[in-house]
Design a protein around this motif. Sequence first.
Motif, mmCIF file in Angstrom:
data_model
loop_
_atom_site.group_PDB
_atom_site.id
_atom_site.type_symbol
_atom_site.label_atom_id
_atom_site.label_comp_id
_atom_site.label_asym_id
_atom_site.label_seq_id
_atom_site.Cartn_x
_atom_site.Cartn_y
_atom_site.Cartn_z
ATOM 1 N N HIS A 154 -11.632 4.304 9.854
ATOM 2 C CA HIS A 154 -12.361 3.372 9.004
ATOM 3 C C HIS A 154 -13.416 4.059 8.139
ATOM 4 O O HIS A 154 -14.080 3.400 7.345
ATOM 5 C CB HIS A 154 -13.025 2.296 9.881
ATOM 6 C CG HIS A 154 -12.041 1.280 10.365
ATOM 7 N ND1 HIS A 154 -12.396 0.012 10.745
ATOM 8 C CD2 HIS A 154 -10.695 1.345 10.545
ATOM 9 C CE1 HIS A 154 -11.332 -0.662 11.133
ATOM 10 N NE2 HIS A 154 -10.290 0.139 11.029
ATOM 11 N N ARG A 155 -13.524 5.366 8.287
ATOM 12 C CA ARG A 155 -14.457 6.109 7.422
ATOM 13 C C ARG A 155 -13.756 6.627 6.172
ATOM 14 O O ARG A 155 -14.242 6.472 5.060
ATOM 15 C CB ARG A 155 -15.093 7.272 8.175
ATOM 16 C CG ARG A 155 -16.146 8.021 7.360
ATOM 17 C CD ARG A 155 -16.852 9.062 8.215
ATOM 18 N NE ARG A 155 -17.932 9.724 7.486
ATOM 19 C CZ ARG A 155 -17.789 10.827 6.765
ATOM 20 N NH1 ARG A 155 -16.591 11.415 6.695
ATOM 21 N NH2 ARG A 155 -18.813 11.359 6.131
ATOM 22 N N CYS A 156 -12.572 7.261 6.366
ATOM 23 C CA CYS A 156 -11.841 7.817 5.220
ATOM 24 C C CYS A 156 -10.603 7.010 4.861
ATOM 25 O O CYS A 156 -10.039 7.201 3.787
ATOM 26 C CB CYS A 156 -11.451 9.269 5.491
ATOM 27 S SG CYS A 156 -10.242 9.468 6.823
ATOM 28 N N GLY A 157 -10.183 6.109 5.759
ATOM 29 C CA GLY A 157 -9.034 5.255 5.478
ATOM 30 C C GLY A 157 -7.686 5.870 5.763
ATOM 31 O O GLY A 157 -6.656 5.223 5.548
ATOM 32 N N GLN A 158 -7.641 7.108 6.258
ATOM 33 C CA GLN A 158 -6.366 7.772 6.503
ATOM 34 C C GLN A 158 -5.773 7.355 7.844
ATOM 35 O O GLN A 158 -6.488 7.146 8.824
ATOM 36 C CB GLN A 158 -6.558 9.292 6.481
ATOM 37 C CG GLN A 158 -7.108 9.844 5.177
ATOM 38 C CD GLN A 158 -6.073 9.872 4.073
ATOM 39 O OE1 GLN A 158 -5.004 9.281 4.180
ATOM 40 N NE2 GLN A 158 -6.391 10.558 2.992
ATOM 41 N N TRP A 159 -4.420 7.233 7.849
ATOM 42 C CA TRP A 159 -3.705 6.996 9.102
ATOM 43 C C TRP A 159 -3.423 8.347 9.733
ATOM 44 O O TRP A 159 -2.805 9.216 9.125
ATOM 45 C CB TRP A 159 -2.388 6.264 8.852
ATOM 46 C CG TRP A 159 -2.559 4.812 8.511
ATOM 47 C CD1 TRP A 159 -2.693 4.262 7.283
ATOM 48 C CD2 TRP A 159 -2.594 3.719 9.441
ATOM 49 N NE1 TRP A 159 -2.819 2.898 7.364
ATOM 50 C CE2 TRP A 159 -2.755 2.528 8.685
ATOM 51 C CE3 TRP A 159 -2.505 3.627 10.831
ATOM 52 C CZ2 TRP A 159 -2.829 1.275 9.279
ATOM 53 C CZ3 TRP A 159 -2.573 2.382 11.421
ATOM 54 C CH2 TRP A 159 -2.744 1.215 10.650
ATOM 55 N N VAL A 160 -3.884 8.545 10.969
ATOM 56 C CA VAL A 160 -3.703 9.825 11.646
ATOM 57 C C VAL A 160 -3.058 9.597 13.004
ATOM 58 O O VAL A 160 -3.114 8.501 13.577
ATOM 59 C CB VAL A 160 -5.050 10.568 11.829
ATOM 60 C CG1 VAL A 160 -5.674 10.872 10.476
ATOM 61 C CG2 VAL A 160 -6.008 9.762 12.692
ATOM 62 N N CYS A 161 -2.418 10.647 13.512
ATOM 63 C CA CYS A 161 -1.756 10.538 14.816
ATOM 64 C C CYS A 161 -2.794 10.587 15.927
ATOM 65 O O CYS A 161 -3.785 11.309 15.853
ATOM 66 C CB CYS A 161 -0.729 11.657 14.977
ATOM 67 S SG CYS A 161 -1.421 13.323 14.966
ATOM 68 N N ASP A 162 -2.550 9.788 16.966
ATOM 69 C CA ASP A 162 -3.471 9.745 18.103
ATOM 70 C C ASP A 162 -3.418 11.027 18.927
ATOM 71 O O ASP A 162 -4.405 11.419 19.552
ATOM 72 C CB ASP A 162 -3.135 8.554 19.005
ATOM 73 C CG ASP A 162 -3.449 7.227 18.330
ATOM 74 O OD1 ASP A 162 -4.264 7.230 17.394
ATOM 75 O OD2 ASP A 162 -2.878 6.196 18.733
ATOM 76 N N ARG A 203 -3.264 13.746 8.278
ATOM 77 C CA ARG A 203 -4.135 14.913 8.483
ATOM 78 C C ARG A 203 -3.339 16.168 8.803
ATOM 79 O O ARG A 203 -3.478 17.175 8.116
ATOM 80 C CB ARG A 203 -5.140 14.640 9.605
ATOM 81 C CG ARG A 203 -6.117 15.795 9.842
ATOM 82 C CD ARG A 203 -7.163 15.432 10.892
ATOM 83 N NE ARG A 203 -8.128 16.510 11.072
ATOM 84 C CZ ARG A 203 -7.986 17.498 11.951
ATOM 85 N NH1 ARG A 203 -6.920 17.531 12.762
ATOM 86 N NH2 ARG A 203 -8.918 18.437 12.054
ATOM 87 N N CYS A 204 -2.487 16.128 9.821
ATOM 88 C CA CYS A 204 -1.756 17.330 10.234
ATOM 89 C C CYS A 204 -0.348 17.391 9.670
ATOM 90 O O CYS A 204 0.270 18.451 9.678
ATOM 91 C CB CYS A 204 -1.710 17.434 11.758
ATOM 92 S SG CYS A 204 -0.681 16.169 12.570
ATOM 93 N N GLY A 205 0.173 16.245 9.200
ATOM 94 C CA GLY A 205 1.509 16.232 8.608
ATOM 95 C C GLY A 205 2.639 16.135 9.604
ATOM 96 O O GLY A 205 3.814 16.161 9.201
#
Length: 219
Positions: free
Chosen positions: A102-110, A28-30
């Motif tokens: 689990h909605r979009c499947g993307q791995w994002v930072c906590d 998401r943020c890179g």
Amino acid sequence: MADMVFFTDNYQDRSTNEGYQFEFFCKRCGNGYTSPFQHSVTGFGGRLLQMGGDLLGGEVGSKAANLGFDAQWLRSGTRGSTRDKALAKAVEQMKPHFTQCHRCGQWVCDQICWNAERGLCATCAPRLDQEIAGMQAAAQVDQVRDRIAAQDWTRGVEYQQQATGLCHHCHQESGGGKFCRNCGTPMAAAPTALKKYCTNCGNQLGDAKFCSECGWPAG
């Protein structure tokens, strides 16, 4: 499942001949997060043998150097399985810092992009406090823009006459008035009745650069 390696497309291999290291990115943020460096025994030991052999010289040094070359070659030859193990270890080390939505499947930072209250990433479930703050700031900008537009900003501005941007005499910005702000030359907006006279003989100059009677510069 034990042999699977997650983070299939959001990491880059930062490994060197000395060992393995991987940088994982939030989708998401890179932002990037680098795993701890894992030293390679074969790579580091091979270089030591090679360096030692070069220093020793002779038959013993030659054998040591050859062993060093063999060790580095072996590391390159086994890079597939060794690298997979290093990557799997790095994944386990870095996984606590990421969550898969689990909605979009993307791995994002906590740290930035995970909305723990909603159990979704901040794209799928934006944080309301941040959204409200952003909307308020945008509304303020719109309201200020409307109020500025409602004011009369043309007072004292000559906009009904032809404007000249660049003075034809000094080639500087004229300032948009009737006369050039740098040299005083009349612009297109100056009164048509304005006459220019030679400062030497008094002859009317018009647009001439030199007086037609005495040759004096128009100035």
